[in-house]
Scaffold this motif. Structure first.
Motif, PDB file in Angstrom:
ATOM      1  N   ASP A 179      -1.040   4.000   8.783  1.00 22.52           N
ATOM      2  CA  ASP A 179       0.039   4.365   7.856  1.00 22.52           C
ATOM      3  C   ASP A 179       0.119   5.876   7.631  1.00 22.52           C
ATOM      4  OD1 ASP A 179       0.533   1.633   7.569  1.00 22.52           O
ATOM      5  OD2 ASP A 179      -0.847   1.472   5.882  1.00 22.52           O
ATOM      6  N   ARG A 199      12.252 -13.003  10.928  1.00 20.28           N
ATOM      7  CA  ARG A 199      10.901 -13.043  10.389  1.00 20.28           C
ATOM      8  C   ARG A 199      10.885 -13.672   9.005  1.00 20.28           C
ATOM      9  NH1 ARG A 199       7.280  -8.137   7.916  1.00 20.28           N
ATOM     10  NH2 ARG A 199       5.832  -9.518   6.830  1.00 20.28           N
ATOM     11  N   VAL A 201       7.597  -6.581  16.720  1.00 21.61           N
ATOM     12  CA  VAL A 201       8.010  -5.317  17.326  1.00 21.61           C
ATOM     13  C   VAL A 201       6.777  -4.600  17.884  1.00 21.61           C
ATOM     14  CG1 VAL A 201       8.996  -3.041  16.852  1.00 21.61           C
ATOM     15  CG2 VAL A 201      10.020  -5.080  15.833  1.00 21.61           C
ATOM     16  N   ASP A 235       4.233   1.343   2.109  1.00 23.73           N
ATOM     17  CA  ASP A 235       4.001   1.330   3.553  1.00 23.73           C
ATOM     18  C   ASP A 235       4.650   0.122   4.230  1.00 23.73           C
ATOM     19  OD1 ASP A 235       2.434   3.620   3.183  1.00 23.73           O
ATOM     20  OD2 ASP A 235       0.627   2.427   2.853  1.00 23.73           O
ATOM     21  N   LYS A 236       4.501  -1.049   3.634  1.00 25.43           N
ATOM     22  CA  LYS A 236       5.089  -2.248   4.242  1.00 25.43           C
ATOM     23  C   LYS A 236       6.609  -2.147   4.264  1.00 25.43           C
ATOM     24  CE  LYS A 236       1.366  -5.432   3.054  1.00 25.43           C
ATOM     25  NZ  LYS A 236       0.994  -6.703   2.427  1.00 25.43           N
ATOM     26  N   SER A 258      -1.126  -1.038   7.020  1.00 22.47           N
ATOM     27  CA  SER A 258      -0.075  -1.973   6.591  1.00 22.47           C
ATOM     28  C   SER A 258       1.057  -2.075   7.610  1.00 22.47           C
ATOM     29  CB  SER A 258       0.500  -1.533   5.247  1.00 22.47           C
ATOM     30  OG  SER A 258      -0.462  -1.666   4.225  1.00 22.47           O
ATOM     31  N   ILE A 259       1.498  -0.945   8.115  1.00 26.33           N
ATOM     32  CA  ILE A 259       2.655  -0.974   9.016  1.00 26.33           C
ATOM     33  C   ILE A 259       2.328  -1.744  10.291  1.00 26.33           C
ATOM     34  CG2 ILE A 259       4.186   0.450  10.427  1.00 26.33           C
ATOM     35  CD1 ILE A 259       4.236   2.488   8.253  1.00 26.33           C
ATOM     36  N   PHE A 266       8.442   3.227  18.182  1.00 26.54           N
ATOM     37  CA  PHE A 266       9.134   2.785  16.970  1.00 26.54           C
ATOM     38  C   PHE A 266      10.211   3.793  16.570  1.00 26.54           C
ATOM     39  CE2 PHE A 266       4.619   1.493  16.750  1.00 26.54           C
ATOM     40  CZ  PHE A 266       4.798   0.137  16.971  1.00 26.54           C
ATOM     41  N   GLN A 300      15.203   1.981  14.144  1.00 21.74           N
ATOM     42  CA  GLN A 300      15.038   1.949  15.591  1.00 21.74           C
ATOM     43  C   GLN A 300      16.115   1.072  16.236  1.00 21.74           C
ATOM     44  OE1 GLN A 300      11.236   0.361  16.825  1.00 21.74           O
ATOM     45  NE2 GLN A 300      11.408   1.182  18.889  1.00 21.74           N
ATOM     46  N   ILE A 327       1.756   6.303   2.803  1.00 19.74           N
ATOM     47  CA  ILE A 327       2.774   7.247   3.267  1.00 19.74           C
ATOM     48  C   ILE A 327       3.290   8.089   2.112  1.00 19.74           C
ATOM     49  CG2 ILE A 327       5.093   7.454   4.252  1.00 19.74           C
ATOM     50  CD1 ILE A 327       4.484   5.157   6.068  1.00 19.74           C
ATOM     51  N   THR A 386       0.866  -1.184   0.000  1.00 20.93           N
ATOM     52  CA  THR A 386       0.000   0.000   0.000  1.00 20.93           C
ATOM     53  C   THR A 386       0.904   1.235   0.000  1.00 20.93           C
ATOM     54  OG1 THR A 386      -0.163   0.124   2.423  1.00 20.93           O
ATOM     55  CG2 THR A 386      -1.821  -1.202   1.266  1.00 20.93           C
ATOM     56  N   ILE A 403      11.663   1.373   9.399  1.00 21.36           N
ATOM     57  CA  ILE A 403      11.408   1.903  10.744  1.00 21.36           C
ATOM     58  C   ILE A 403      12.013   0.968  11.787  1.00 21.36           C
ATOM     59  CG2 ILE A 403       9.584   2.360  12.442  1.00 21.36           C
ATOM     60  CD1 ILE A 403       7.851   3.349  10.050  1.00 21.36           C
ATOM     61  N   ALA A 407       4.261  -8.782  12.472  1.00 20.03           N
ATOM     62  CA  ALA A 407       5.027  -9.847  11.828  1.00 20.03           C
ATOM     63  C   ALA A 407       6.494  -9.810  12.266  1.00 20.03           C
ATOM     64  CB  ALA A 407       4.922  -9.720  10.307  1.00 20.03           C
ATOM     65  N   TYR A 408       7.009  -8.608  12.496  1.00 22.48           N
ATOM     66  CA  TYR A 408       8.395  -8.481  12.971  1.00 22.48           C
ATOM     67  C   TYR A 408       8.507  -8.735  14.479  1.00 22.48           C
ATOM     68  CZ  TYR A 408      10.446  -6.636   8.631  1.00 22.48           C
ATOM     69  OH  TYR A 408      10.929  -6.496   7.366  1.00 22.48           O
ATOM     70  N   ALA A 440       7.851  -0.060   7.031  1.00 23.74           N
ATOM     71  CA  ALA A 440       7.903  -0.741   8.324  1.00 23.74           C
ATOM     72  C   ALA A 440       9.287  -1.364   8.545  1.00 23.74           C
ATOM     73  CB  ALA A 440       6.815  -1.810   8.408  1.00 23.74           C
ATOM     74  N   GLU A 443       2.814  -5.272   9.687  1.00 18.30           N
ATOM     75  CA  GLU A 443       4.242  -5.591   9.553  1.00 18.30           C
ATOM     76  C   GLU A 443       4.926  -5.632  10.916  1.00 18.30           C
ATOM     77  OE1 GLU A 443       6.058  -6.285   6.605  1.00 18.30           O
ATOM     78  OE2 GLU A 443       3.968  -6.597   6.086  1.00 18.30           O
ATOM     79  N   MET A 444       4.587  -4.675  11.772  1.00 20.66           N
ATOM     80  CA  MET A 444       5.209  -4.640  13.100  1.00 20.66           C
ATOM     81  C   MET A 444       4.888  -5.918  13.867  1.00 20.66           C
ATOM     82  SD  MET A 444       7.049  -2.013  13.364  1.00 20.66           S
ATOM     83  CE  MET A 444       7.327  -0.482  12.460  1.00 20.66           C
TER      84      MET A 444
END
Lengths: 336, 336
Positions: free
Chosen positions: B94, A123, B85, A94-95, B75-76, B42, A105, A76, A73, A101, B82-83, A98, B79-80
């Motif tokens: 987003d 992951r 985080v 967007d993905k 989306s983010i 984040f 961090q 952003i 998507t 980000i 999935a990570y 992530a 993803e977070m």
């Protein structure tokens, strides 16, 4: 079998997927990824080649595009435009954001890029050990001359914004001269049974990895056979604009010239204008050219580099796997 | 007319939208926004109250939710997860992320929060001058006791993750004691024709703004009439869990008690357990309670604070505009 591959982005990633297809659970693949393409955008650390490798091998890549995420998507990107914050020419979904980000961090928390990459791969489970070439910041810049005069621009600006439409006068891997190989890089090369140079860009991808002090020497003196695959077929890059950056280092856009640019392992010659001075160790124990370039096999072999002509178009998974198989076969032949 | 309002998030933002409806192009509204809710998530600086004010007044708010962006994508967040985080309990879409990315990048480049807020408002055009209460970092923490013992948690953790389900024992605006009002804050208060305290949370929103040294004194000694609107109707907060934090500072959840907590302008009394010691200037020249609390008007006026009972439910734009009108009317009455 322990296999080490140096790799850039799209071409390297697709080749490695083929390599995974022809290796088994007993094999270990270590990928030393180029980080010279890295760029800071929107305050975030973006590692395009590492991410392309990670997404491709981990099943998250946008297949047609070759970079970025599937089912992405773009909220952003629209917001950045609304805020008037650029650059607009670098596409970050967007993905994908992530990932940057999370990476930024972790880097801010003090983890080196190699540890961050390992954490991200927890992951993605790419099925290879993915190492950045260095934990130190290296950024490839390209010297160009246009209406604004002569100046150096970030590689991404040259490649993505300018589409390599102006000549590259020099390729400058800023920071490479003082960078150290990331933990595990030299050890993996020393312990390898086979070392592969996939059909990545020989200048700005594999060339940048080799520009980190210690890596070229390690590959050039490795006990394992080193086999490369030509990214040039019939005088043109298979993908991208490699001719532009080959020209910058005085190398013709031919499968033969790229082989001679890498050099025969054991040979030492004076460095080209790729940056860095002094003498440079040759790397190759074997070289694969496409069947379209079969006529160049003799010339490469005349330079002391065993060479085979096989289909090198990664048109589908089977063709890509056959290329990887051919590279491993050639490694066994030169080892014997 | 120059109007200054101190404000938190959702309630303050909605009230200000009503205030804009009843003022004209000749009027200037300066909003001093609470930044005690700010949190780093984040690696990004998130300013929930400033953003709610900016999005609401700039037409980008998610109306039903009251916070975050309309037509948001997530989306983010996926993803977070999935990570692996976190935190997962704080919802950042987003589009919202884009704001935090731009803000964080500007802060890292050295701009103070007030300049960053001004830059973000260039896009949003909220129709008010939005100032953070301070450019210095202030974070409201809440002391609680649960199975993990007695500890202080970030206000957002108390409010969003714990839903204020455990008692707040103390409200600690960490950093407030050494914070300075942002550029323009004291000047706006001194130059105001009217100062409003919208029906925001009197402890963790307006109370935090007032905790920045100099702001309470400036409001309490302002030439302009200061009129507040009760966020408590019939003994309950209109929205949110204000009773929990009122309890922490020893204030009953009634419209009358909140008025006495703010205090009559000109009066000075010893500070409550809200943090900070010593004596505290009263603020109010006028107070609005809901018609449901008409019985408390006499008690508030007995404390020397002119008080009116009017409908205080922001049920629609017209009702909200009428509240703003009533507040401005009361200001004129007490001025005369």
């Amino acid at each position: 079998m322990r296999i080490v591959a140096l790799a850039g982005g799209i071409g390297g990633a697709r080749f490695l997927r083929g390599l995974k297809d022809v290796t088994g659970p007993g094999d270990e693949i270590t990928v030393i990824g180029n980080t010279g393409d890295d760029i800071h955008l929107f305050g975030l650390k973006v590692c395009p080649d590492l991410d392309t490798l990670m997404y491709t091998l981990g099943g998250g890549i946008h297949e047609e595009q070759g970079w970025g995420r599937a089912d992405e998507t773009w909220s952003i990107k629209g917001e950045m435009k609304a805020y008037g914050v650029g650059p607009e020419w670098f596409g970050l979904g967007d993905k994908d954001f992530a990932t940057h980000i999370v990476r930024t961090q972790m880097l801010a928390a003090g983890y080196p890029l190699s540890a961050v990459t390992e954490a991200l791969c927890e992951r993605w489970q790419p099925g290879v050990r993915l190492l950045p070439m260095s934990d130190d910041r290296v950024e490839t810049h390209v010297r160009i001359t246009d209406e604004s005069g002569t100046r150096a621009v970030h590689f991404q600006e040259y490649w993505v914004r300018l589409h390599a439409a102006v000549d590259a006068e020099a390729i400058i891997p800023v920071g490479a001269d003082t960078a150290k190989p990331a933990p595990g890089v030299l050890e993996a090369i020393a312990a390898a049974d086979v070392i592969l140079l996939p059909p990545s860009n020989p200048v700005v991808s594999i060339g940048t990895v080799l520009a980190v002090p210690g890596i070229r020497q390690a590959v050039g003196s490795a006990a394992a056979p080193v086999v490369g695959l030509s990214p040039i077929i019939g005088g043109s890059p298979v993908r991208g604009m490699a001719d532009k950056v080959l020209q910058a280092v005085g190398v013709d856009t031919t499968a033969e010239a790229v082989a001679l640019h890498y050099g025969r392992k054991g040979a030492v010659r004076s460095a080209s204008n790729e940056g860095g001075g002094g003498r440079r160790a040759g790397l190759l124990d074997g070289w694969l050219v496409d069947t379209a370039d079969a006529a160049s096999v003799a010339a490469v072999e005349a330079a002391g580099i065993p060479c085979r002509a096989v289909p090198l178009l990664m048109s589908d998974p089977e063709a890509t796997a056959a290329m990887a198989r051919a590279a491993l076969d050639l490694a066994e032949q030169v080892r014997a």
